[in-house]
Design a protein around this motif. Structure first.
Motif, PDB file in Angstrom:
ATOM      1  N   TRP A  78       0.814  -1.212   0.000  1.00 48.54           N
ATOM      2  CA  TRP A  78       0.000   0.000   0.000  1.00 48.54           C
ATOM      3  C   TRP A  78       0.855   1.272   0.000  1.00 48.54           C
ATOM      4  CZ3 TRP A  78      -0.840  -3.579   4.124  1.00 48.54           C
ATOM      5  CH2 TRP A  78      -1.786  -4.562   3.841  1.00 48.54           C
ATOM      6  N   GLY A  79       1.961   1.147  -0.666  1.00 45.66           N
ATOM      7  CA  GLY A  79       2.838   2.302  -0.775  1.00 45.66           C
ATOM      8  C   GLY A  79       3.635   2.604   0.475  1.00 45.66           C
ATOM      9  N   GLN A  80       3.665   1.688   1.404  1.00 43.97           N
ATOM     10  CA  GLN A  80       4.363   1.895   2.668  1.00 43.97           C
ATOM     11  C   GLN A  80       5.414   0.799   2.865  1.00 43.97           C
ATOM     12  OE1 GLN A  80       3.910   4.512   4.460  1.00 43.97           O
ATOM     13  NE2 GLN A  80       1.949   5.298   3.715  1.00 43.97           N
ATOM     14  N   PRO A  81       6.533   1.137   3.516  1.00 41.85           N
ATOM     15  CA  PRO A  81       7.584   0.132   3.760  1.00 41.85           C
ATOM     16  C   PRO A  81       7.244  -0.757   4.960  1.00 41.85           C
ATOM     17  CG  PRO A  81       8.273   2.266   4.614  1.00 41.85           C
ATOM     18  CD  PRO A  81       6.950   2.496   3.936  1.00 41.85           C
ATOM     19  N   TRP A  82       7.573  -2.064   4.811  1.00 38.61           N
ATOM     20  CA  TRP A  82       7.347  -3.031   5.883  1.00 38.61           C
ATOM     21  C   TRP A  82       8.581  -3.910   6.038  1.00 38.61           C
ATOM     22  CZ3 TRP A  82       2.917  -3.751   8.947  1.00 38.61           C
ATOM     23  CH2 TRP A  82       1.840  -2.894   8.638  1.00 38.61           C
ATOM     24  N   ASN A  83       8.759  -4.399   7.262  1.00 40.57           N
ATOM     25  CA  ASN A  83       9.856  -5.321   7.559  1.00 40.57           C
ATOM     26  C   ASN A  83       9.295  -6.564   8.242  1.00 40.57           C
ATOM     27  OD1 ASN A  83      12.539  -3.693   7.038  1.00 40.57           O
ATOM     28  ND2 ASN A  83      11.150  -2.286   8.097  1.00 40.57           N
ATOM     29  N   TRP A  84       9.922  -7.692   7.977  1.00 38.77           N
ATOM     30  CA  TRP A  84       9.470  -8.941   8.572  1.00 38.77           C
ATOM     31  C   TRP A  84      10.668  -9.753   9.059  1.00 38.77           C
ATOM     32  CZ3 TRP A  84      11.338 -13.459   6.497  1.00 38.77           C
ATOM     33  CH2 TRP A  84      11.890 -13.376   5.213  1.00 38.77           C
ATOM     34  N   GLU A  85      10.387 -10.651   9.960  1.00 36.70           N
ATOM     35  CA  GLU A  85      11.432 -11.540  10.473  1.00 36.70           C
ATOM     36  C   GLU A  85      10.779 -12.832  10.941  1.00 36.70           C
ATOM     37  OE1 GLU A  85      14.676 -11.766  14.137  1.00 36.70           O
ATOM     38  OE2 GLU A  85      14.140  -9.802  13.314  1.00 36.70           O
ATOM     39  N   ALA A  86      11.407 -13.947  10.663  1.00 38.27           N
ATOM     40  CA  ALA A  86      10.944 -15.253  11.126  1.00 38.27           C
ATOM     41  C   ALA A  86      12.165 -16.077  11.510  1.00 38.27           C
ATOM     42  CB  ALA A  86      10.137 -15.964  10.047  1.00 38.27           C
ATOM     43  N   GLY A  87      12.093 -16.756  12.632  1.00 37.32           N
ATOM     44  CA  GLY A  87      13.281 -17.485  13.046  1.00 37.32           C
ATOM     45  C   GLY A  87      13.061 -18.426  14.200  1.00 37.32           C
ATOM     46  N   LEU A  88      14.164 -19.042  14.609  1.00 37.84           N
ATOM     47  CA  LEU A  88      14.204 -20.001  15.695  1.00 37.84           C
ATOM     48  C   LEU A  88      15.231 -19.561  16.725  1.00 37.84           C
ATOM     49  CD1 LEU A  88      14.411 -23.266  13.543  1.00 37.84           C
ATOM     50  CD2 LEU A  88      12.328 -22.278  14.516  1.00 37.84           C
ATOM     51  N   ASP A  89      14.916 -19.753  17.982  1.00 38.55           N
ATOM     52  CA  ASP A  89      15.873 -19.541  19.066  1.00 38.55           C
ATOM     53  C   ASP A  89      15.984 -20.837  19.857  1.00 38.55           C
ATOM     54  OD1 ASP A  89      16.080 -16.865  18.346  1.00 38.55           O
ATOM     55  OD2 ASP A  89      14.502 -16.255  19.741  1.00 38.55           O
ATOM     56  N   TYR A  90      17.186 -21.175  20.230  1.00 38.94           N
ATOM     57  CA  TYR A  90      17.408 -22.366  21.041  1.00 38.94           C
ATOM     58  C   TYR A  90      18.503 -22.064  22.050  1.00 38.94           C
ATOM     59  CZ  TYR A  90      18.943 -26.951  22.610  1.00 38.94           C
ATOM     60  OH  TYR A  90      19.292 -28.010  23.411  1.00 38.94           O
ATOM     61  N   GLY A  91      18.327 -22.576  23.250  1.00 39.47           N
ATOM     62  CA  GLY A  91      19.366 -22.436  24.264  1.00 39.47           C
ATOM     63  C   GLY A  91      19.274 -23.548  25.275  1.00 39.47           C
ATOM     64  N   HIS A  92      20.411 -23.959  25.808  1.00 40.56           N
ATOM     65  CA  HIS A  92      20.402 -24.877  26.941  1.00 40.56           C
ATOM     66  C   HIS A  92      21.508 -24.494  27.906  1.00 40.56           C
ATOM     67  CE1 HIS A  92      23.195 -27.326  24.289  1.00 40.56           C
ATOM     68  NE2 HIS A  92      23.898 -27.216  25.381  1.00 40.56           N
ATOM     69  N   TYR A  93      21.219 -24.773  29.145  1.00 39.45           N
ATOM     70  CA  TYR A  93      22.109 -24.421  30.251  1.00 39.45           C
ATOM     71  C   TYR A  93      22.244 -25.664  31.120  1.00 39.45           C
ATOM     72  CZ  TYR A  93      23.441 -22.194  34.689  1.00 39.45           C
ATOM     73  OH  TYR A  93      24.068 -21.850  35.863  1.00 39.45           O
TER      74      TYR A  93
END
Length: 672
Positions: free
Chosen positions: A302-317
């Protein structure tokens, strides 16, 4: 906006951090659980070109606690992407508490203001303090049997200690009345455990990291951030305690027992500090890994700028803990059982005449300086280990951009969704596993139990920024932000938390801002599922002292009703046998904390004075259903006040010479 598992900023290499931003208002509508008073964001470096090396060294003016370390980082950036990597190393030496005046002596202070931690009024008690520390000393803390009370008249403590240099076999000459609070002429018999403890533990930490991105096209980028941290530390504590509440049994028929009574959990009390066994020592090993990867990009709509992000996070302690210097109570109980002098062999043997027990050597625990006793303690000393593992997995997607151009500016929208799993488990050496009936374990008083549990949460959020007015008299700019986050937890249910923020610039140089937001904190796995662990709380009073049974008190089950009852632990300023356990074990339910945050601020940024900005902020946070631990005193007071939910957490001795005395109190986590 990515959660950092373990919540320990030391795990993030300092040379990986570009800057740190602190949001000082409640942010649950955007960040979810835990963002009650604000959020700390660590922004990592990217598109770095070059290399750097730093080193540091320091030491205290007492020539201890030395610290040294180095950090190395390098990076490369091109039109197609960037990569940055590095390594860090830090080491810290120990510092003993005895090397500082403020920490070399054990000091205890107790008293009340008349209210329990839940606001229940029961009567104030003037705070009292004493120097000395633990009642369990190398010379013993032995309850006086009735048959020997005449030998120690006016002994207010009700306990005796062995005289140094004696063998403890003659009650009349080898013991004196145990002194709780000493004077310059009569020193206390309490054991100063502080002097051998560490106020700075030795630590060694190594970390490596990689942070990079690669442009797949002009508008799509792949990225990844990886961190690994390895740490080791050690600790030193005062020698272990040998006590009847931890399962110690000394038979009345032991050759070395001059009192002729059983010292046992349901008998007379015996405590001692195993100084000849040496200090308790332990070592921690920690490994944690974090990975965050995904894709991000931009597009126009619609004539406007957009940003997207998709991802995974993993951690273990994960960590392991090894402890040495703990006595094996099962072995020692065999050696303090019935024994006799065998004239045929000229030695003391386990068992009874005609029924000697081979492979067992009787010991004199009333004299811990005896060489044979020292040898037996060292044989019975055993190491123990525990391990802990925590894991987090996140799938997320975010979208933000310009929604529409309005007369006062551009409206902007951010939306997102995530799915997160949390899982925790621990394993415990069998010699440390607590017996749920006796509340003891093979290796004495540091009993615990394994933990396992987890939950998942599904969340969606939206935040809308709308510029309302601009360039009007007394309204240089007026903006409003609306936000909400919906969370569905498998552990307790759903919650929705909104936000309303207003920014007003009456003139260009002055900003007035205010935010009203809902906040919450979900209970974590440890809060809910912790198994029973040994603790040693102090009580300042027992509401059942002098109990007559009229009116009936639910906290005084098994307490005699002739007004003669006195709590021995309270009178002797001794810890009671406590257990800390999660609400799942205690049969209680735990929900989240809820609240509301009100934040107000003013910023003056004068155009006529470049580089100067003045700000002031005020905030007030209201919290209900606080997640808190109910201490032993509050458990007892709440039960006595009629809050019968807490009464099953109080156990008293049902019969025998200690009838009515507190057998154990369970401290747990609840909403308050």
């Amino acid at each position: 906006g990515h959660r950092f598992i373990g919540a320990n900023p030391n795990d993030i290499p300092a040379n990986m951090i570009e800057r740190i931003e602190v949001l000082t208002d409640g942010a649950s509508s955007v960040y979810g659980s835990d963002a009650v008073a604000g959020v700390v964001n660590f922004i990592l470096r990217s598109e770095y070109q070059g290399a750097e090396l730093t080193a540091n060294y320091g030491i205290s003016d007492r020539d201890d606690g030395a610290q040294r370390g180095y950090q190395f980082a390098f990076g490369q950036t091109s039109d197609k992407g960037s990569i940055m990597a590095g390594i860090s190393y830090n080491k810290t030496d120990q510092a003993l508490a005895s090397h500082r005046d403020f920490s070399k002596t054990s000091v205890s202070l107790y008293g009340t203001n008349g209210f329990s931690s839940f606001g229940q009024l029961y009567g104030a008690q003037t705070p009292q303090g004493y120097i000395g520390g633990s009642a369990a000393s190398p010379y013993g803390h032995i309850q006086i049997p009735d048959a020997f009370a005449d030998l120690f008249p006016n002994c207010q403590s009700g306990f005796i200690a062995r005289n140094p240099g004696t063998n403890g076999l003659n009650v009349a000459t080898d013991y004196h009345c145990y002194v709780n609070n000493g004077t310059p002429t009569t020193p206390t018999d309490r054991y100063n455990f502080a002097s051998v403890n560490l106020i700075m533990t030795p630590q060694e930490r190594t970390g490596v990291f990689v942070n990079g991105s690669y442009r797949l096209s002009d508008r799509i980028e792949a990225y990844a951030a990886l961190m690994h941290n390895k740490a080791a530390s050690a600790f030193q504590l005062a020698p272990a305690i040998y006590l009847t509440n931890a399962g110690v049994v000394i038979s009345a028929d032991s050759y070395y027992n001059p009192f002729g009574v059983d010292f046992a959990p349901d008998g007379a009390e015996f405590d001692a500090r195993l100084a000849t066994l040496g200090n308790r020592r332990g070592a921690y090993g920690v490994n944690d890994d974090h990975a965050s990867t995904g894709f991000r990009g931009a597009f126009d709509a619609w004539g406007q700028p957009w940003n997207w992000e998709a991802g995974l996070d993993y951690g273990h302690y994960a960590y392991t803990n090894n402890t040495e210097g703990l006595p094996n109570i099962d072995i020692l109980n065999r050696e303090t059982g019935p024994s006799f002098f065998d004239s045929a062999t000229g030695s003391v043997r386990c068992g009874t005449p005609g029924h000697a027990i081979d492979g067992c050597t009787p010991i004199n625990v009333f004299n811990l300086d005896d060489p044979d006793t020292i040898a037996a303690l060292r044989r019975a000393g055993a190491p123990a280990s525990t391990a802990y593992f925590q894991q987090e997995r996140v799938v997320r997607a975010d979208l933000h951009g310009s929604l529409a151009d309005l007369p006062a500016g551009t409206a902007q929208l951010a939306v997102g969704a995530s799915y997160r799993e949390e899982y925790t488990r621990s394993t415990v050496d069998t010699s440390l596993v607590i017996n749920h009936d006796t509340l003891t374990c093979t290796l004495g008083s540091q009993c615990t139990s394994a933990l396992q549990g987890g939950y998942n949460v599904r969340e969606i959020y939206a935040e809308l920024f709308v510029p309302l007015l601009r360039d009007l008299p007394f309204v240089h700019a007026l903006n409003v932000t609306l936000g909400d986050r919906y969370s569905d937890y498998s552990s307790f249910g759903t919650t929705s938390n909104g936000k309303l923020a207003l920014e007003w610039r009456p003139v260009e140089d002055l900003l007035l801002r205010g935010t009203v937001s809902d906040v919450f904190r979900a209970p974590n796995v440890t809060d809910i599922f912790s198994g029973p662990q040994s603790s040693s709380p102090l009580l300042s009073h027992d509401p059942c002292d002098g109990y007559t049974g009229n009116p009936p008190n639910p906290a005084c089950v098994h307490v005699p009703t002739d007004s003669s009852f006195r709590n021995n632990d309270v009178a002797g300023q001794l810890p009671v046998n406590g257990i800390f356990a999660g609400p799942d074990y205690a049969g209680l339910k735990l929900g989240p904390e809820y609240g509301r945050s009100y934040d107000f601020g003013i910023v003056y940024d004068p155009n006529w004075l470049e580089g100067v900005s003045l700000s002031a902020d005020a905030w007030r946070i209201y919290i209900r259903n606080n997640i808190t631990t109910v201490n032993a005193q509050s458990v007892l007071d709440l039960c006595a006040a009629g809050f019968t939910t807490y009464c099953p957490l109080v156990r008293r001795v049902a019969s025998g010479p200690d009838v009515g005395q507190i057998q154990s109190i369970t401290e747990t986590t609840v909403n308050h």
